[in-house]
Design an enzyme around this catalytic site. Structure first.
Site: not given
Length: 184
Positions: A60-62
């Site tokens: 759930k990271c850019g």
């Protein structure tokens, strides 16, 4: 007798210098056995003779889309003595909250990840995994101190199991710097 003594001293010094130049087992990744995402032991000594990229990952990271480039890189070079090992970690803003089973499913469904994924670990702080203590501490890796800046930081390991280079999280797996390292 004096000449014999000096010859002996020279021999001892030569042996000591040769030993100092050899990488010791405690300065390679080969001393570690980790747990894969299925809960099985994964002995890093089985990677002797391969170049290895170790990368801490998050779902759930850019930077999560880097999984796509990591998989493409792995597919391109896996038959040329290169392997990527992913270590999910929840150290940055809770961006890897899932269980190992959820992470494995996410990686497979969304990015078709086929490179080895390990069980979720900590890559910083008091709970830092021993492998990451090795990767980040010069006294253990013999090369350099570093700090895991964010998800998708890459540690490049030579065919001898020694740390060679640290690549920043935002540097893409397909960067010229990484490709040149793999191909040299």
């Amino acid at each position: 007798m004096k000449q014999l003594f000096f010859t002996f001293i020279l021999l001892v010094m030569t042996i000591a210098t040769t030993q100092a130049q050899k990488p010791s087992d405690n300065q390679t990744i080969y001393q570690f056995t980790v747990t894969d995402i299925s809960g099985k032991p994964f002995d890093l000594s089985t990677l002797k003779g391969k170049k290895v990229m170790i990368v801490n990952t998050a779902s759930k990271c850019g930077l999560t889309p880097q999984y796509k480039e990591l998989e493409a890189l792995y597919e391109r070079y896996k038959d040329k003595d290169f392997v990527i090992i992913g270590f999910p970690a929840n150290n940055f803003l809770g961006q890897e909250p899932g269980s190992d089973e959820q992470i494995a499913s996410f990686c497979s469904i969304n990015y078709g990840v086929s490179f080895p994924m390990m069980s979720k670990i900590s890559v910083k702080g008091k709970e830092m995994h021993p492998l990451y203590q090795f990767l980040t501490q010069k006294e253990k890796n013999g090369v350099e101190d570093s700090k895991v800046q964010w998800n998708f930081q890459k540690y490049l390991i030579g065919k001898d199991g020694r740390l060679e280079k640290v690549i920043a999280p935002r540097t893409l797996p397909s960067s010229e710097e990484v490709i040149q390292w793999i191909e040299k």
